[in-house]
Design a protein around this motif. Sequence first.
Motif, short mmCIF file in Angstrom:
data_model
loop_
_atom_site.label_atom_id
_atom_site.label_comp_id
_atom_site.label_asym_id
_atom_site.label_seq_id
_atom_site.Cartn_x
_atom_site.Cartn_y
_atom_site.Cartn_z
N ASN A 125 0.83 -1.22 0.00
CA ASN A 125 0.00 0.00 0.00
C ASN A 125 0.86 1.27 0.00
O ASN A 125 0.33 2.37 -0.15
CB ASN A 125 -0.95 -0.01 1.20
N GLU A 126 2.22 1.13 0.19
CA GLU A 126 3.09 2.30 0.16
C GLU A 126 3.75 2.50 -1.20
O GLU A 126 4.38 3.52 -1.44
CB GLU A 126 4.20 2.14 1.21
N GLY A 127 3.65 1.51 -2.08
CA GLY A 127 4.29 1.65 -3.39
C GLY A 127 5.20 0.50 -3.74
O GLY A 127 5.83 0.49 -4.79
N GLY A 128 5.38 -0.49 -2.86
CA GLY A 128 6.18 -1.67 -3.14
C GLY A 128 7.65 -1.35 -3.36
O GLY A 128 8.23 -0.49 -2.69
N SER A 129 8.27 -2.05 -4.33
CA SER A 129 9.71 -1.89 -4.58
C SER A 129 10.06 -0.57 -5.24
O SER A 129 11.22 -0.27 -5.45
CB SER A 129 10.21 -3.05 -5.45
N GLY A 130 9.06 0.23 -5.59
CA GLY A 130 9.32 1.55 -6.16
C GLY A 130 9.56 2.61 -5.11
O GLY A 130 9.77 3.78 -5.43
N VAL A 131 9.52 2.20 -3.82
CA VAL A 131 9.62 3.16 -2.72
C VAL A 131 10.60 2.60 -1.68
O VAL A 131 10.63 1.39 -1.44
CB VAL A 131 8.24 3.40 -2.08
N THR A 132 11.40 3.49 -1.07
CA THR A 132 12.27 3.13 0.05
C THR A 132 11.92 4.02 1.24
O THR A 132 11.92 5.26 1.11
CB THR A 132 13.74 3.31 -0.30
N VAL A 133 11.61 3.38 2.38
CA VAL A 133 11.25 4.12 3.59
C VAL A 133 12.49 4.18 4.47
O VAL A 133 13.13 3.15 4.74
CB VAL A 133 10.08 3.43 4.33
N VAL A 134 12.84 5.39 4.93
CA VAL A 134 14.09 5.64 5.65
C VAL A 134 13.79 6.15 7.05
O VAL A 134 12.91 7.00 7.24
CB VAL A 134 14.95 6.68 4.90
N GLU A 135 14.53 5.60 8.04
CA GLU A 135 14.45 6.11 9.42
C GLU A 135 15.73 6.88 9.73
O GLU A 135 16.83 6.41 9.45
CB GLU A 135 14.31 4.93 10.40
#
Length: 780
Positions: free
Chosen positions: A768-778
């Motif tokens: 639901n966030e965009g799959g492998s097309g998106v990277t979430v960073v902390e």
Amino acid sequence: MNERILRVLEFNKITKQLAQAAATAVGKDRALRLAPQKNLQIVQTLQAETDEAVQLLRLNLDVPFGGIVDIRSSIKRSTIGGTLTPQECLDIANTIYGGRQTKGFIEKLEVTIPILKDLTKNISSLNDLEQQIKKCIDDQGKVLDQASSKLQSIRSSIRTNEARIREKLNNTIKTKSKQLSDAIITIRNDRFVLPVKHELRGSIGGIVHDQSSSGQTLFMEPKAVVELNNELQAAFVKEQQEIDLILRTLTRYIAEENAPLYENVMALGQIDFIFARAKLAHQMKAAMPKINNEGFIKMKQARHPLIPADEVVANDVEIGSSYQAIVITGPNTGGKTVTLKMVGLCTLMAQSGLQIPALDGCELSVFDHVFADIGDEQSIEQNLSTFSSHMTNIVSIMDQINEKTLVLFDELGAGTDPQEGAALAMSLLDEAIAKGACIIATTHYPELKAYGYNREKVINASVEFDVETLQPTYRLLIGVPGRSNAFEISTRLGLNQSIIERAKSYIGVDSKNVENMIASLERSKRQAEADYDEAHQLLLKSEELKADLESNWEQFDQEREALYKEAENKAEKALKKAREEAEAIVQDIRDKQSNITMKEHEWIEAKKKLEDAKPQLASEKGDLKTLPPKPQTDLQVGDSVKVTTVNQLGTVLEKISSDEYYVQIGMIKLKVNRENLQRVKTSSINERSPVTMVQNSGHSTRSELDLRGQRYEEAINQLEKYLDDVLLAGLTNVTIIHGKGTGALRKGVLKFVENHPHITDYRTGSMNEGGSGVTVVEIK
């Protein structure tokens, strides 16, 4: 040099070892004729030649000498009208080929060997002569059929005749086998024959050429092949005549090239001779000595060249500088004579261009003469006693010595009354020293122990003796005269102590004092050597530690400068991009809100204020700007300061005294002297970094960044700036949209965030966030 001296010092054994190391007959001949040189420049050139070859051997580069033969006698015979044999011609061709191989090998080497490369200039290729010989003679030294068309025709007829003869004899064997001892064809007197039974020779008929040892078999040439054998013999004569003509032609060609051929042989022999010297040096683990002309000898850990490496004891020897004579005392079989021969033989070797078995840094002199009186020259035929024989030799030596002479006396003054012998020995030494010669002498006389102390140019030495083991150590002790050790040895061997004490009472006070002095000197020398070794080890460790500290400090300094530079580059990029964005925004406002009444000078003033907002970097101002010196009492808790000893910024935490403060630098708390602190401005310099980070207050930072459609370099630059903004805004979780596409942009983003110091974790977006097309960073 005197032949007797070369024999006494066993120089001929060195030349035999050298000859064994040579690869060619010419090199061996030169090795056996080796002789010491008296000219300094010649000796230095010889040493330089040897050293070049030693360099190549150290690199495992051994020059090929295969096929090279001493052809000098063949060359000479060719020039005086002789005809060379096929083997001699072949040797010349092989030598030409070997010379060309040697020349090519040396010329291709990328090593500095000017002498060897200059020698190869004297080697001529002589390709045409080599081809002429190889065209006529095969590798076994046989003249080839194609050497001439006539020879080819003659040999063809020979083979035809032989075939016809064999055919007829085979027919005879088939029809008259019973009359034959054996069914074979053999040759006697160069003619084909059959072995016929003696009693049946009449049934065969023909010519008898030989018979067996028992007489039961006759070797007969049947009548049917007599004429064919005659024709064959005539063909052999023609063949030999043609071969002689071919060899005479080749000999004439060789005679025409006699000069370059002779030069080739001499150059190849010289190169082989040089490499033989290098191979001998390698076998002996020798080193090149420095050569002087001042009579100075200094050898470090020198070994006798003819004693096996596992048995020989190395010694230091120095003479010709502080003193010009050494008097060696000590027990028999203690190594005195070996030391004499070692010095003399090494000197002869050095003057012959040979390296000596010793450590690097040795130095030897060129002497006009090396004289030695060693060994018992007693001659019954001449009715000479040992003393007379020695004195005859010494008289001859004393007549020839001068300042360019090395003299070696073994047991000087021995063979006569001790007092007279000692007096004569001292007088001879005085005379030799007065003439400027370098002298090394061995003796048993105690009077000569004191002689070394009473003469400025003389020093005592001894060979060490281990009283515990009753064995000599063969170590040479310079500056310490030898002791007899008779009482100690007798005690160790079990002689009654009362006898020894009585014997001691018979010794004069002076003798006791001398022995005590010698014992003290030995102890002092051993202690000095031990102290020297300990100090040397400490010096080596301290130098190693110093080198490590300097290397680590240099590395630290380089890393610190690199970090400063990297931080400034990042800040400048961020500022440049911020300025460009600000100008774009301003331009956009001017374009879209033209109804706003704002004068041009107001826009310029606003732009100037934007420029003034740029922080000053360390690279632009050279270094941190410091305030003028103030009294030491002006620093207060919380002041920003620069610690000059480490070139870092910090904050004053506590005042310890008028001269010391506690300063916080990052996470480190230091005690610093007031003289090493400089107060700095805080308006444009952050306390923890020489680069000021300015938060962009012109717009809010979003929690996601869309990089789709951008080129790789542009996307990474934007990502770097975005993360800086995120850090300033205090965000802890952001989303980077890079799309799927070819995957190149995704890999670049992942690689960048993986190495970013402030990113604690990252993951691929959920469905639901965009799959492998998106990277979430902390971010921390």
